[in-house]
Design an enzyme around this catalytic site. Structure first.
Site, short mmCIF file in Angstrom:
data_model
loop_
_atom_site.label_atom_id
_atom_site.label_comp_id
_atom_site.label_asym_id
_atom_site.label_seq_id
_atom_site.Cartn_x
_atom_site.Cartn_y
_atom_site.Cartn_z
N SER A 1 0.83 -1.21 0.00
CA SER A 1 0.00 0.00 0.00
C SER A 1 0.86 1.26 0.00
O SER A 1 1.03 1.90 1.04
CB SER A 1 -0.91 0.01 1.23
OG SER A 1 -0.17 -0.25 2.41
N LYS B 1 10.54 -7.23 5.06
CA LYS B 1 10.54 -7.05 3.60
C LYS B 1 11.31 -5.80 3.21
O LYS B 1 11.85 -5.72 2.10
CB LYS B 1 9.11 -7.03 3.07
CG LYS B 1 8.19 -5.97 3.67
CD LYS B 1 8.21 -4.65 2.95
CE LYS B 1 7.29 -3.64 3.62
NZ LYS B 1 7.33 -2.31 2.99
N ASP C 1 3.40 -7.62 0.12
CA ASP C 1 4.12 -6.40 0.50
C ASP C 1 5.56 -6.44 0.00
O ASP C 1 6.13 -5.42 -0.41
CB ASP C 1 4.09 -6.24 2.03
CG ASP C 1 4.19 -4.79 2.47
OD1 ASP C 1 4.31 -3.90 1.61
OD2 ASP C 1 4.11 -4.54 3.69
N ARG D 1 10.86 3.71 -1.02
CA ARG D 1 12.05 4.43 -0.55
C ARG D 1 13.18 3.45 -0.24
O ARG D 1 14.36 3.79 -0.37
CB ARG D 1 11.70 5.27 0.67
CG ARG D 1 11.30 4.49 1.89
CD ARG D 1 10.70 5.34 2.99
NE ARG D 1 9.36 5.82 2.67
CZ ARG D 1 8.59 6.45 3.52
NH1 ARG D 1 9.00 6.71 4.74
NH2 ARG D 1 7.39 6.84 3.17
N ASN D 2 12.84 2.23 0.20
CA ASN D 2 13.87 1.22 0.49
C ASN D 2 14.56 0.78 -0.80
O ASN D 2 15.78 0.70 -0.87
CB ASN D 2 13.24 0.03 1.20
CG ASN D 2 12.78 0.38 2.60
OD1 ASN D 2 13.57 0.45 3.52
ND2 ASN D 2 11.49 0.62 2.76
#
Length: 338
Positions: A136, A189, A242, A253-254
């Protein structure tokens, strides 16, 4: 109509505030930054986090935590994971007995190895803590694109109530009693997504990413089940779902931070360029400690830790992963001739 307070006016807090407002609820959004509150209240748009998404005139913004918490039917805690404990501690004086607090951030505290809901529960024992997790991205939820998530809670009553509060025609909500499994999937994750980003930054292809996603969820599930989570949580939206979106999306962003590191930037340089909290960086050391504590091998997560904090060259880390001892993919599957 319910009254709700959103703690945190970043992209995710703002997107959920818009969602809940659309559902007919009275929404108050809290930020620790007066500058951010003034910008949101005045311009009715989060120009840096959700550009182009207009904020309704009747949505309230405040830096007064008491106003944001008191008298609300449920609260949403949407601050970045490193600030969850301190924010919960600041909220405590204003939280009523049995107050529902929905945590929507993802992370594990390095010192205590607690999930975010456990931290909130420790700081505010009288609260009824729940979690919302799943694939999400705020950028898509804020624009009203179809999204599915899971609400986890200690009681079915709380989960069903929150399901009704959040669910609409573009935001489908499932329920689960497995808060631990949901939070572990959502936190770990992010570490795998850093690895996927690093691989992208180094110019590796879809085969590499598919391997990282598949073997990554195997690591997450091994650890999560050993800790008491349900395997279904890791095969569902809060696990593989996810993980896929965080490893592949341009909004992640990761992944972006990992991509920059794969191109040769340091961890700090990458985080500075992303300009948002990179949750995976904060969860990596905790994940390594959890693997050691529970005796679960985490080869990908361990290599990410070495790249982030021990100066390991990413290419060398990939070579070491590829050249580990050969093994079967699923050791639980028997050979018929054995």
């Amino acid at each position: 109509m319910a009254k709700t307070g959103i703690m945190g006016a970043g992209s995710w807090g703002t997107a959920l505030a818009l969602l809940l407002h659309k559902n007919g609820h009275e929404v108050t959004v809290w930020s620790i930054s007066q500058e951010e509150v003034d910008m949101l209240a005045g311009e009715r748009e989060h120009k840096s986090k959700l550009p182009g998404v207009k904020i309704p005139e009747d949505m309230k913004f405040t830096t007064n935590l008491e106003d944001a918490v008191t008298g609300k039917d449920f609260l949403v805690l949407a601050v970045p994971s490193p600030f969850t404990r301190n924010t919960a501690r600041s909220m405590k004086p204003y939280v009523a007995e049995g107050q529902i607090i929905v945590d929507v951030a993802k992370g594990i505290e390095e010192d205590t190895l607690m999930t975010l809901s456990q931290q909130i529960g420790e700081e505010i024992p009288r609260a009824d803590v729940a979690v919302l997790s799943g694939p999400s991205h705020a950028e898509e939820v804020g624009r009203g694109l179809p999204t599915t998530v899971v609400i986890g809670a200690r009681s079915k009553e709380t989960a069903d109530y929150l399901q009704k509060m959040f669910m609409n025609e573009v935001f489908r909500v499932y329920t689960s009693p497995d808060m631990l499994g949901m939070e572990l999937g959502g936190s770990l994750k992010n570490v795998i997504a850093l690895a996927a980003g690093i691989a992208d930054g180094m110019g590796y292809g879809d085969n590499t990413k598919a391997a990282l996603i598949t073997r990554g969820i195997a690591e997450i599930a091994r650890l999560g089940v050993k800790m008491g989570g349900a395997v279904e949580s890791f095969t569902g939206l809060t696990g593989i779902g996810d993980l896929i979106v965080t490893c592949a999306s341009v909004h992640s962003r990761n992944r972006k931070a990992g991509f920059l590191m794969g191109q040769g930037k340091s961890m700090q340089e990458a985080m500075d360029e992303v300009q948002m909290v990179v949750e995976g960086v904060y969860s990596t050391k905790a994940a390594v400690k959890l693997g050691q504590k529970y005796g679960v091998p985490l080869p990908i997560i361990n290599k990410v830790n070495e790249v982030l904090f021990e100066g390991k060259d990413p290419k060398e880390a990939v070579n070491e992963l590829m050249l580990r001892d050969s093994k079967a993919e699923h050791t639980a599957l028997p050979w018929k001739d054995a």
